[in-house]
Design an enzyme around this catalytic site. Sequence first.
Site, PDB file in Angstrom:
ATOM      1  CD  GLU A 277      -2.856  -1.078  -0.137  1.00  0.00           C
ATOM      2  OE1 GLU A 277      -3.161  -0.167  -0.805  1.00  0.00           O
ATOM      3  OE2 GLU A 277      -2.960  -2.136  -0.496  1.00  0.00           O
ATOM      4  CD1 TRP A 280      -1.471   0.135  -3.853  1.00  0.00           C
ATOM      5  CD2 TRP A 280      -1.442   1.341  -5.865  1.00  0.00           C
ATOM      6  NE1 TRP A 280      -1.703  -0.906  -4.819  1.00  0.00           N
ATOM      7  CE2 TRP A 280      -2.068  -0.105  -6.074  1.00  0.00           C
ATOM      8  CE3 TRP A 280      -1.643   2.075  -6.861  1.00  0.00           C
ATOM      9  CZ2 TRP A 280      -2.443  -0.500  -7.089  1.00  0.00           C
ATOM     10  CZ3 TRP A 280      -2.116   1.862  -7.906  1.00  0.00           C
ATOM     11  CH2 TRP A 280      -2.740   0.379  -8.198  1.00  0.00           C
ATOM     12  CD1 TRP A 308     -16.634  14.934 -18.371  1.00  0.00           C
ATOM     13  CD2 TRP A 308     -17.404  13.214 -17.058  1.00  0.00           C
ATOM     14  NE1 TRP A 308     -15.575  13.700 -18.148  1.00  0.00           N
ATOM     15  CE2 TRP A 308     -15.915  12.738 -17.436  1.00  0.00           C
ATOM     16  CE3 TRP A 308     -18.025  12.307 -16.254  1.00  0.00           C
ATOM     17  CZ2 TRP A 308     -15.367  11.485 -16.945  1.00  0.00           C
ATOM     18  CZ3 TRP A 308     -17.340  11.271 -15.665  1.00  0.00           C
ATOM     19  CH2 TRP A 308     -15.998  10.951 -16.051  1.00  0.00           C
ATOM     20  CG  ASN A 343      -8.150   2.852  -0.126  1.00  0.00           C
ATOM     21  OD1 ASN A 343      -8.309   3.924  -1.061  1.00  0.00           O
ATOM     22  ND2 ASN A 343      -8.345   1.603  -0.494  1.00  0.00           N
ATOM     23  CD1 TRP A 361     -12.020  11.855 -14.635  1.00  0.00           C
ATOM     24  CD2 TRP A 361     -10.765  12.805 -13.165  1.00  0.00           C
ATOM     25  NE1 TRP A 361     -11.055  12.111 -15.326  1.00  0.00           N
ATOM     26  CE2 TRP A 361     -10.105  12.918 -14.550  1.00  0.00           C
ATOM     27  CE3 TRP A 361      -9.905  13.308 -12.329  1.00  0.00           C
ATOM     28  CZ2 TRP A 361      -8.829  13.202 -14.744  1.00  0.00           C
ATOM     29  CZ3 TRP A 361      -8.581  13.791 -12.581  1.00  0.00           C
ATOM     30  CH2 TRP A 361      -8.175  13.611 -13.890  1.00  0.00           C
ATOM     31  CD1 TRP A 384     -10.035  11.962  -6.615  1.00  0.00           C
ATOM     32  CD2 TRP A 384     -11.864  11.486  -7.579  1.00  0.00           C
ATOM     33  NE1 TRP A 384     -10.840  12.105  -5.819  1.00  0.00           N
ATOM     34  CE2 TRP A 384     -11.976  11.864  -6.297  1.00  0.00           C
ATOM     35  CE3 TRP A 384     -12.931  11.070  -8.286  1.00  0.00           C
ATOM     36  CZ2 TRP A 384     -13.218  12.180  -5.629  1.00  0.00           C
ATOM     37  CZ3 TRP A 384     -13.999  11.353  -7.658  1.00  0.00           C
ATOM     38  CH2 TRP A 384     -14.304  11.706  -6.482  1.00  0.00           C
TER      39      TRP A 384
HETATM   40  P1  FAD Z   1      -2.956   2.400   5.060  1.00  0.00           P
HETATM   41  O1  FAD Z   1      -3.776   1.379   4.638  1.00  0.00           O
HETATM   42  O2  FAD Z   1      -2.434   2.394   6.462  1.00  0.00           O
HETATM   43  O3  FAD Z   1      -1.656   2.687   4.034  1.00  0.00           O
HETATM   44  C1  FAD Z   1      -0.379   3.137   4.268  1.00  0.00           C
HETATM   45  C2  FAD Z   1      -0.172   4.319   3.537  1.00  0.00           C
HETATM   46  O4  FAD Z   1       0.051   3.948   2.050  1.00  0.00           O
HETATM   47  C3  FAD Z   1      -1.208   5.241   3.426  1.00  0.00           C
HETATM   48  O5  FAD Z   1      -0.875   6.368   4.605  1.00  0.00           O
HETATM   49  C4  FAD Z   1      -0.784   6.025   2.059  1.00  0.00           C
HETATM   50  O6  FAD Z   1       0.542   6.899   2.276  1.00  0.00           O
HETATM   51  C5  FAD Z   1      -0.224   4.841   1.450  1.00  0.00           C
HETATM   52  N1  FAD Z   1      -1.500   4.155   0.390  1.00  0.00           N
HETATM   53  C6  FAD Z   1      -2.530   3.336   0.860  1.00  0.00           C
HETATM   54  N2  FAD Z   1      -3.473   3.182   0.162  1.00  0.00           N
HETATM   55  C7  FAD Z   1      -2.981   4.078  -1.118  1.00  0.00           C
HETATM   56  C8  FAD Z   1      -3.365   4.410  -2.517  1.00  0.00           C
HETATM   57  N3  FAD Z   1      -4.689   3.824  -3.002  1.00  0.00           N
HETATM   58  N4  FAD Z   1      -3.028   5.368  -3.168  1.00  0.00           N
HETATM   59  C9  FAD Z   1      -1.915   5.811  -2.749  1.00  0.00           C
HETATM   60  N5  FAD Z   1      -1.194   5.721  -1.627  1.00  0.00           N
HETATM   61  C10 FAD Z   1      -1.969   4.870  -0.644  1.00  0.00           C
HETATM   62  N6  FAD Z   1      -4.209   8.982  -0.351  1.00  0.00           N
HETATM   63  C11 FAD Z   1      -3.705  10.270   0.155  1.00  0.00           C
HETATM   64  O7  FAD Z   1      -2.518  10.142   0.862  1.00  0.00           O
HETATM   65  N7  FAD Z   1      -3.863  11.500  -0.542  1.00  0.00           N
HETATM   66  C12 FAD Z   1      -4.973  11.665  -1.193  1.00  0.00           C
HETATM   67  O8  FAD Z   1      -5.166  12.930  -1.430  1.00  0.00           O
HETATM   68  C13 FAD Z   1      -5.790  10.569  -1.520  1.00  0.00           C
HETATM   69  N8  FAD Z   1      -6.901  10.666  -2.377  1.00  0.00           N
HETATM   70  C14 FAD Z   1      -7.604   9.509  -2.777  1.00  0.00           C
HETATM   71  C15 FAD Z   1      -8.584   9.571  -3.409  1.00  0.00           C
HETATM   72  C16 FAD Z   1      -9.504   8.700  -3.975  1.00  0.00           C
HETATM   73  C17 FAD Z   1     -10.486   8.768  -4.779  1.00  0.00           C
HETATM   74  C18 FAD Z   1      -9.218   7.263  -3.516  1.00  0.00           C
HETATM   75  C19 FAD Z   1      -9.843   5.987  -3.803  1.00  0.00           C
HETATM   76  C20 FAD Z   1      -7.945   7.257  -2.651  1.00  0.00           C
HETATM   77  C21 FAD Z   1      -7.214   8.098  -2.430  1.00  0.00           C
HETATM   78  N9  FAD Z   1      -5.993   7.986  -1.551  1.00  0.00           N
HETATM   79  C22 FAD Z   1      -5.315   9.272  -1.183  1.00  0.00           C
HETATM   80  C23 FAD Z   1      -5.564   6.701  -0.985  1.00  0.00           C
HETATM   81  C24 FAD Z   1      -6.012   6.305   0.208  1.00  0.00           C
HETATM   82  O9  FAD Z   1      -7.347   6.417   0.291  1.00  0.00           O
HETATM   83  C25 FAD Z   1      -5.133   6.831   1.403  1.00  0.00           C
HETATM   84  O10 FAD Z   1      -3.920   6.823   1.339  1.00  0.00           O
HETATM   85  C26 FAD Z   1      -5.729   5.937   2.632  1.00  0.00           C
HETATM   86  O11 FAD Z   1      -7.031   5.843   2.960  1.00  0.00           O
HETATM   87  C27 FAD Z   1      -4.933   6.528   3.953  1.00  0.00           C
HETATM   88  O12 FAD Z   1      -5.117   5.724   4.996  1.00  0.00           O
HETATM   89  P2  FAD Z   1      -3.979   5.219   5.912  1.00  0.00           P
HETATM   90  O13 FAD Z   1      -2.982   6.007   6.108  1.00  0.00           O
HETATM   91  O14 FAD Z   1      -4.790   4.564   7.309  1.00  0.00           O
HETATM   92  O15 FAD Z   1      -3.621   4.032   5.086  1.00  0.00           O
END
Ligand code: FAD
Length: 477
Positions: A277, A280, A308, A343, A361, A384
């Site tokens: 993650e 990502w 759109w 997420n 989007w 997005w």
């Molecule tokens: P954990 O599950 O603990 O993951 C650890 C770290 O991994 C996160 O802190 C984050 O840095 C990274 N990570 C995890 N999932 C993703 C992912 N899908 N994409 C990129 N990095 C990821 N994340 C942001 O940090 N900033 C945003 O502006 C953002 N916008 C989003 C918009 C949409 C539409 C979606 C679907 C996802 C978005 N995310 C974004 C990704 C993700 O939702 C968040 O990073 C995550 O929910 C953060 O929670 P956590 O720190 O508990 O994640």
Amino acid sequence: MSTAPLLLWFRKDLRLADNHALAAAVETGRPVIPVYIREPGHDGSGPLGGAQAWFLHHSLAALDKALKHAGSRLICRSGKAGDALFALIEETGADTIHWNRRYDPAGMQHDSALKTDLKKNGLTVESFAGHLMHEPSKLKTKSGTPYKVYTPFWRALDADYDPPEPVSAPDKIKHPHKWPDSETRTDWALLPTKPDWAAEFSDLWTPGEGGAHKRLERFLDEGLDRYETGRDFPARDVTSGLSPHLALGEISPASIWHATRNLDHDLRDAVVKFRKELAWRDFCYHLLYHFPKLDRDNWNDKFDDFPWETNSKAFKAWTKGATGYPIVDAGMRQLWRHGIMHNRVRMIAASFLIKDLMIDWRRGERWFRDTLVDADPASNAANWQWVAGSGADASPFFRIFNPVLQGEKFDPDGAYIREFVPELKDLEKRYIHKPFEAPADVLKKAGVELGKHYPKPIVDHKQARDTALGAYKKLSG
Ligand code: FAD
């Protein structure tokens, strides 16, 4: 060797530990002047959203406190970064500037022009890595092209990435004979006042490096072992919550990676899942670096002709959490209350905006940028586009989330709904994700009148899905 002071320009690296620009500055033995520059209207990398401005305000206070503990302080200036730096150089006699690199297009363009300008004026500029686990210019496929698919990107990163022990925060930072003036951060009006929509943020968040490390420790102690199985369930508090801290660089990804080394053998699979993650985030930066218009243009230009809708009423209902679909509404209200959204729910809410409401989007991306404490130029845009189906390695457009089924699967008891949509808290479990199907007596018993206490659905999901798929089919020819 120069004995002049050195400017340390903080940007998205608001930490003392594992901060390579700071460590190298201290190493010189010269006086160090830490500086943060507030550029009105943006943060050097793009517009600064309201929720992140709240986080930034408190994060800067925490940074200043940590610096004071090491015998230093944070000098705050506002205006154009170049003007502010040249003014400080003039006032302090500094001849060297250190910063940690950023990787978003606006930030990079800004830094590269500034570096040229500073060097032309005889100054030494040194930049350092640390915001990501990889340098986007270096990690390449075998044919020398950037990665467009996540899995091979992950494999390459995992094979190559071996961060050394993170550098510790310095105990002492040499200060200049005389400190330059600093602006007062409260004058920057980063906090909301009337109304104070961030009133509940501090129940959840402790901005600053200390808060970031506590969150990491808590996650390793209490969340990691349930991460693999529980991370998709919004009511279970098992994810790390590190994203806002990473967004402002209060903790480095290398420190997080390092902290997940040498853990119990039983946790191995959970660690890999978590690291994937984290990767990502790097992949999103990789995409943004190689496709700088990721937040503006469809990666797949086939979507440029997508019809759109400009349905302002529906967009407003979505932003307010009043669509009549509880899982979408709970997510959008979590965003208002806590500046964050789980997420899984981000994916559902984004899919609803794009595919049920057929709203571009980019409007959703902008809304999230303003309301998320973890707003990040790469992760937001890439995710997005992933949901829209227009991005690199994206979820196909025809994968349309059913908000009722998603709710039932990932919030089976409705605990998440009951927390963020309290008007439904007494509704029977089997209707909590579809109050519009509940018989009149069930609604009455729960004290819910649809259209009065809680909205009727603003669209019929099945019909909306057919319309969206029809539009997509035309696009595909
Ligand atoms: P954990 O599950 O603990 O993951 C650890 C770290 O991994 C996160 O802190 C984050 O840095 C990274 N990570 C995890 N999932 C993703 C992912 N899908 N994409 C990129 N990095 C990821 N994340 C942001 O940090 N900033 C945003 O502006 C953002 N916008 C989003 C918009 C949409 C539409 C979606 C679907 C996802 C978005 N995310 C974004 C990704 C993700 O939702 C968040 O990073 C995550 O929910 C953060 O929670 P956590 O720190 O508990 O994640």
